[in-house]
Scaffold this motif. Sequence first.
Motif, mmCIF file in Angstrom:
data_model
loop_
_atom_site.group_PDB
_atom_site.id
_atom_site.type_symbol
_atom_site.label_atom_id
_atom_site.label_comp_id
_atom_site.label_asym_id
_atom_site.label_seq_id
_atom_site.Cartn_x
_atom_site.Cartn_y
_atom_site.Cartn_z
ATOM 1 N N CYS A 121 9.745 -0.360 -4.344
ATOM 2 C CA CYS A 121 9.245 -0.180 -5.715
ATOM 3 C C CYS A 121 10.035 0.950 -6.387
ATOM 4 O O CYS A 121 10.161 2.045 -5.839
ATOM 5 C CB CYS A 121 7.757 0.139 -5.669
ATOM 6 N N THR A 139 9.289 2.510 -9.198
ATOM 7 C CA THR A 139 8.426 3.534 -9.801
ATOM 8 C C THR A 139 8.163 4.694 -8.840
ATOM 9 O O THR A 139 8.217 5.853 -9.208
ATOM 10 C CB THR A 139 7.080 2.904 -10.228
ATOM 11 N N CYS A 140 7.852 4.347 -7.577
ATOM 12 C CA CYS A 140 7.481 5.402 -6.620
ATOM 13 C C CYS A 140 8.581 5.604 -5.581
ATOM 14 O O CYS A 140 8.377 6.291 -4.576
ATOM 15 C CB CYS A 140 6.181 5.035 -5.934
ATOM 16 N N CYS A 161 0.533 4.317 -6.195
ATOM 17 C CA CYS A 161 1.372 3.929 -7.340
ATOM 18 C C CYS A 161 0.780 2.676 -7.992
ATOM 19 O O CYS A 161 0.364 1.757 -7.299
ATOM 20 C CB CYS A 161 2.789 3.664 -6.807
ATOM 21 N N CYS A 190 2.938 -0.914 -7.478
ATOM 22 C CA CYS A 190 3.000 -1.622 -6.196
ATOM 23 C C CYS A 190 1.685 -1.532 -5.443
ATOM 24 O O CYS A 190 1.569 -2.035 -4.325
ATOM 25 C CB CYS A 190 4.133 -1.069 -5.338
#
Length: 378
Positions: free
Chosen positions: A150, A152-153, A203, A206
Motif C-alpha cells: 500500500c 499510503t502507509c 491505514c 488497506c
Amino acid sequence: MKRDYYESLSIGRDATAEDIKSAYRREALKHHPDRNPGDREAERKFKEAAEAYEVLSDQGKRQRYDRFGHDGLRSSGNSRGFSSVEDIFSAFGDIFGGGGSVFEDLFGFSGGSRGGGRRGASLRCEVRLSFDEMAHGAEKTIRLKRAEACETCSGTGARPGTSPRSCAYCGGRGEIQQSQGFFAIRTTCPRCRGEGKMIEDPCHDCGGHGRVARTREISVKIPAGIEDGTRIRMTGEGEAGDHNGPAGDLYCEVYVSRHPLFEREGMDLICEVPITFSQASLGAKVMVPGIDRQEEIEVHRGTQSGSMFRLRGRGLPDVHGRGHGDLLVRTVVETPKRLSSRQEELLREFAETEEVSVSPRRKTFFEKVKDLFGQEDE
Ligand SMILES: [Zn+2]
Ligand SMILES: [Zn+2]
C-alpha cells in the motif's frame, strides 16, 4: 577456498538422499541463527550447510559436483551462494513447492516469520508462443492482478503518522518458546500471528493489511529455444508480503505451438521430406525447410525411404545460449500416383530390364470404346 559439500554436512560421498536430508537437519538445527543469536561463525556454517544441501539434494547438481567439483556448478547459475539467512528461507520455500519452507518441512516451524510480515503468495501465469517466437526468443506482456504494498502507509498497515507497536505478548519476537524436556518448542505468537508487531491505528486505504490489489502489466523475457511446458520463475513478482514481508514469486508457464513440419527432440528438429523415385535412385539436390530459410541437402544415389540427413547447427538454439541443435531430414520416397503415357512407357522399359513381372497396361477409355464397337475406321 570453498569447503567440500560432503564435509560441510559431515557425510560420506555415498550418502543416500535420506542421509543428506537428516545430516542437513542436524547441521541446520545446530547452527540455526535463532539458537545462536549474533554468532557469525554459526551463521556462516548455517549458510554453508544450506548451500551444500541445495546441491546434494538435487540429483543433477550432485552428479555435476561429484564429477567436476565446485567448477561444475559455477557456469550455469547452479550454486546460488546465499547472501543472507532470509535468502535461505526463501530459496528452500521454492524447492519444496507451495508456500511452506524447508524449515516447516524439517523442523515443524516456519523460518519465514522471524520479524517482519509473512511472505506473499506465489502466482502463476501462462504464455503461449508460436514456433517461430520460440525459435527466436520473445518478450511477452501479461496482465495480472496481484497484491502490492500500500502506497499510503508504505506497506506497514499503520495510518500515516503512527507506527505499529511491538507485540507485548511475545515481546516482539513473533514466537513463544515453551520448554518440553530437553527441547525448546517454538510456536508462532497467536496475538500478532508471528509478526512481532501490532497495529493500533490501521491505514484507511488497506485496512491495516499493508497491501492493496493492483492490475499490472508485466513483461516476460523468454529465451530462444525454450521447451514446451517450461516454468520461468520471476523472483519477487508474486503477491506482496503482509506488512512489508518478502514478496512471493511469479511462475510463468510457457507453451509452444506445434509446427506443421518440424518435430522437436531436444535442440534437434526432425522433418520429413518427400523425394521422387528418380531423385532417390539417381541422387539430387533437394530444398528442405529450415527455421529461417530453406536449406539444401544432397540426396545421394540409392537413397532409401527413411534415410536421415543431418544439417549440423541448423536446429534450435540452446536455451542457455550454448550453440544450436541439428536439423534432421528424413526422406520419404514417393510413388507417383499418375503417370503420363511417356513416363509409363519408360517405366515399362525399365521394368523389362529388371526382369520382374508388372501388371499389364491398362486400356485407355478410347481403346475400350474401339473394342466394343469394332474397328470401323479401318
Ligand atoms: Zn495502507
Ligand atoms: Zn506477538
